[in-house]
Design an enzyme around this catalytic site. Sequence first.
Site, PDB file in Angstrom:
ATOM      1  N   CYS A  30     -31.824 -13.078  17.977  1.00 30.18           N
ATOM      2  CA  CYS A  30     -31.488 -14.203  17.081  1.00 30.18           C
ATOM      3  C   CYS A  30     -29.739 -14.444  17.552  1.00 30.18           C
ATOM      4  O   CYS A  30     -29.105 -13.365  17.096  1.00 30.18           O
ATOM      5  CB  CYS A  30     -31.757 -13.647  15.809  1.00 30.18           C
ATOM      6  SG  CYS A  30     -30.753 -14.609  14.465  1.00 30.18           S
ATOM      7  N   CYS A  33     -27.915 -13.805  14.212  1.00 28.56           N
ATOM      8  CA  CYS A  33     -27.730 -12.548  13.993  1.00 28.56           C
ATOM      9  C   CYS A  33     -26.773 -11.860  14.775  1.00 28.56           C
ATOM     10  O   CYS A  33     -25.869 -11.055  14.263  1.00 28.56           O
ATOM     11  CB  CYS A  33     -29.158 -11.786  13.999  1.00 28.56           C
ATOM     12  SG  CYS A  33     -30.482 -12.738  13.178  1.00 28.56           S
TER      13      CYS A  33
END
Length: 123
Positions: A30, A33
């Site tokens: 991600c 992230c």
Amino acid sequence: MATVNITAESFGPTIENNDIVLVDFWASWCQPCVRFAPTFEAASEKHDDVVFAKVDTEAEQQLAAEANITSIPTLMAFREKVLVFAQPGALNASQLDEVLAAVKGLDMADVHAQVAKQQAEAN
């Protein structure tokens, strides 16, 4: 304080045994992230009264499901064992500081009273 990785086994004790816990649900694939990680880490160095915990949603799929994680990153804040903040999406440093200030500034007697009232109404 550095961030700590938590698992399904350590999640409950981490929440139970600390006043304020900020949890970052993330995954290595991600990109938001990955970009948020340095901000989260830097905040952990500034706020030594808060436990900064990370949950790898790939390794802890059951925990992520139990926490109703549908989008990552998702940030959750617990204060005195009560979930007081949950929001998907990466925050910048000032937004993260605002969340932490709000969590620290909560009137927990009022929060606990509201939780008790909701539980009574549900029964």
